[in-house]
Design an enzyme around this catalytic site. Structure first.
Site, mmCIF file in Angstrom:
data_model
loop_
_atom_site.group_PDB
_atom_site.id
_atom_site.type_symbol
_atom_site.label_atom_id
_atom_site.label_comp_id
_atom_site.label_asym_id
_atom_site.label_seq_id
_atom_site.Cartn_x
_atom_site.Cartn_y
_atom_site.Cartn_z
ATOM 1 N N ASP A 69 88.992 -45.313 140.677
ATOM 2 C CA ASP A 69 88.215 -46.557 140.708
ATOM 3 C C ASP A 69 88.442 -47.367 139.437
ATOM 4 O O ASP A 69 88.703 -46.795 138.370
ATOM 5 C CB ASP A 69 86.719 -46.257 140.825
ATOM 6 C CG ASP A 69 86.349 -45.626 142.160
ATOM 7 O OD1 ASP A 69 87.102 -45.805 143.130
ATOM 8 O OD2 ASP A 69 85.301 -44.960 142.227
ATOM 9 N N SER A 70 88.295 -48.684 139.530
ATOM 10 C CA SER A 70 88.447 -49.526 138.343
ATOM 11 C C SER A 70 87.429 -49.150 137.271
ATOM 12 O O SER A 70 87.709 -49.262 136.074
ATOM 13 C CB SER A 70 88.300 -51.008 138.720
ATOM 14 O OG SER A 70 87.043 -51.248 139.335
#
Length: 283
Positions: A69-70
């Site tokens: 995930d970012s």
């Protein structure tokens, strides 16, 4: 500035690389963004110009073995050259995460980047309650993936569709495996977990489900992948300042010992045909 012959040598060295290595993804950019930055750095160092529209004729092939995930950081396994064909094994191998969750607030993304959707009391939750509840999420379990994810609907990522305001159908619960869960720290509303899991598992969903199971709500504040397969964050993941051709050459050579040699040789044969569709290539 490097000489013409020096640039040619670097370019040949880079384009002759085949294998796996690991980099440290920082919190913020997407996994694809990080891979594109890595690729741009290497091409620039080698003096190679790549036309952005000629995707089918990429002079440097890179892929990663599983999206982070970012909002997450940690180990991101990268395949280079024919090594991209080995990434299917990285997708299916076990992974270890350290996550900090927060009780009392739920968000639409199940992490700190999302909008708060619910606020509930958490004063009744003890460390013993948390540890006991973790047992329900250990072993072979069913888990519903979050809406904000890289899973696709009609060829597009669910997270992208949601951001566009389009209707998204939640994916059904699916079987996943959790090898181990333990509480590393408990200081309400914050709690730190160590999670070892198989492929397809979402730590964000785990934390969200824990909140519900304990008659409250929760979301992920921090998420770090500390290990993926044989690659660990401390021993193998290259920091951004080491994203150079010489450092990656050394990393690829050393990682041969981490991957089963017989399997590695088979995967790296020139006539290898198993071109897995699961690999995420850089744009």
């Amino acid at each position: 500035m490097a000489s013409s012959s020096g640039s040619v040598a670097l370019a040949e060295k880079l384009q002759g690389l085949n294998g796996l290595f690991a980099i440290h993804k920082k919190k913020g950019p997407t996994s694809a963004d990080v891979l594109n930055l890595l690729k741009a750095n290497l091409l620039k160092e080698a003096g190679i110009k790549q036309h952005p529209m000629k995707r089918k004729k990429q002079v440097l092939k890179l892929g990663h073995g599983g999206t982070l995930d970012s909002a997450a950081s940690g180990v991101l396994v990268v395949g280079i050259g024919k090594g991209t064909k080995m990434l299917g094994g990285m997708l299916s191998c076990s992974k270890i995460y350290t996550t900090i969750g927060e009780f009392g607030k739920a968000t639409d993304t199940f992490d700190a980047l999302g909008t708060v959707t619910d606020v509930q009391s958490y004063d009744h939750i003890t460390k013993d309650d948390l540890e006991t509840t973790l047992k329900k999420f250990t072993g072979n379990i069913m888990q519903t993936p979050p809406i904000y994810s890289a899973l696709k609907q009609n060829g597009q990522r669910l997270s992208c569709l949601v951001k566009k305001g389009e209707a998204v159908e939640a994916k059904p619960a699916r079987p996943v495996v959790v090898f181990g869960l333990s509480v590393q720290d408990y200081n309400p509303p914050l709690f730190t977990l160590n999670v070892e899991c198989g492929s397809g598992f979402y730590v964000r969903s785990l934390v969200n489900d824990l909140g519900k199971e304990l008659s409250s709500c929760a979301h992920v504040k921090e998420l770090i992948r500390t290990k993926q397969g044989p690659f660990t964050l401390d021993e193998h993941a290259l920091q951004e300042e080491k994203w150079t051709i010489s450092e990656i050459v050394k990393a690829v050579e050393s990682c041969v010992q981490l991957v089963p040699s017989e399997a590695a040789l088979k995967k790296l044969k020139i006539n290898y045909q198993d071109d897995t569709e699961q690999v995420k290539e850089a744009a």
